[in-house]
Design a protein around this motif. Structure first.
Motif, mmCIF file in Angstrom:
data_model
loop_
_atom_site.group_PDB
_atom_site.id
_atom_site.type_symbol
_atom_site.label_atom_id
_atom_site.label_comp_id
_atom_site.label_asym_id
_atom_site.label_seq_id
_atom_site.Cartn_x
_atom_site.Cartn_y
_atom_site.Cartn_z
ATOM 1 N N HIS A 287 -52.246 -93.422 27.986
ATOM 2 C CA HIS A 287 -51.047 -92.987 28.699
ATOM 3 C C HIS A 287 -49.890 -93.804 28.132
ATOM 4 N N LEU B 245 -36.830 -90.686 30.179
ATOM 5 C CA LEU B 245 -38.224 -91.107 30.293
ATOM 6 C C LEU B 245 -39.144 -89.923 30.026
ATOM 7 N N HIS B 246 -40.066 -90.116 29.088
ATOM 8 C CA HIS B 246 -41.081 -89.118 28.785
ATOM 9 C C HIS B 246 -42.443 -89.796 28.817
ATOM 10 N N GLU B 247 -43.469 -89.023 29.172
ATOM 11 C CA GLU B 247 -44.808 -89.577 29.270
ATOM 12 C C GLU B 247 -45.803 -88.691 28.551
ATOM 13 N N TRP C 27 -41.292 -98.805 25.159
ATOM 14 C CA TRP C 27 -42.525 -98.063 25.384
ATOM 15 C C TRP C 27 -43.466 -98.913 26.231
ATOM 16 N N LYS D 175 -45.605 -94.306 28.269
ATOM 17 C CA LYS D 175 -44.286 -94.039 28.838
ATOM 18 C C LYS D 175 -43.261 -94.532 27.834
ATOM 19 N N ASP D 176 -42.220 -93.742 27.617
ATOM 20 C CA ASP D 176 -41.198 -94.133 26.648
ATOM 21 C C ASP D 176 -39.851 -93.593 27.102
ATOM 22 N N ASP D 177 -38.844 -94.468 27.065
ATOM 23 C CA ASP D 177 -37.498 -94.032 27.458
ATOM 24 C C ASP D 177 -36.489 -94.162 26.311
#
Length: 180
Positions: free
Chosen positions: A139, A74-76, A147, A141-143
């Motif tokens: 904002h 997970l990155h944001e 997304w 979020k993507d893993d």
């Protein structure tokens, strides 16, 4: 574009009209197009700027991560934008799949001040109208599998990645990329 938490990431590169992977130590060569002041990034394109790197017609100045985000991580991304003018349709953010060279999420600004998202294999959607000369926060979020997109703190949309290979690698890109 000011960053909210912790300032501008240091582990980034810029993608310019003549080089797609400019390292931080070479940013001073591009101050006519990219600057940093405090925790604010300033992206500029000028009349007559054009791409000289390859056959693609349209110019860009984008920052991008060097994270090489892999599936399951997970990155944001959070950035507050204030776009003064928009004379051409531009992309201002991408979750970019560098494994297959496709954006998974693409946020574009139209000349009339409308903000839209596109996602490969999913429906497009309008985010907001009249965003020029106003602060707004994106904002993401993507893993690597899915997304999620938030606008000014409100969840707008979510969607799956189209390319689902085990070796899928993505990065965040933000700035100005002329698309029409």
């Amino acid at each position: 574009m000011p960053f909210q938490d912790g300032g501008i990431p240091q582990n980034i590169m810029i993608h310019t009209f003549d080089d797609s992977r400019v390292e931080r130590e070479n940013f001073p060569k591009y101050t006519n197009w990219y600057e940093e002041e405090g925790n604010t990034q300033i992206f500029k394109l000028h009349p007559g700027d054009c791409n000289t790197r390859n056959e693609r017609k349209y110019c860009r100045i984008e920052a991008h991560t060097k994270l090489q985000m892999k599936k399951g991580e997970l990155h944001e991304f959070t950035g507050t934008y204030n776009i003064v003018k928009c004379e051409e349709e531009v992309c201002i953010f991408q979750v970019f799949n560098s494994s297959v060279v496709h954006p998974q999420l693409y946020i574009k600004l139209l000349k009339n001040g409308e903000l839209w998202y596109q996602s490969r294999g999913n429906s497009d959607g309008k985010i907001a109208s009249h965003v020029l000369k106003k602060d707004f926060t994106l904002h993401v979020k993507d893993d690597g599998n899915k997304w999620q997109l938030f606008f000014n703190g409100n969840k707008i949309a979510e969607g799956p990645h189209q390319e689902k290979g085990l070796e899928t690698v993505c990065e965040f890109r933000w700035g100005i990329k002329i698309i029409k």
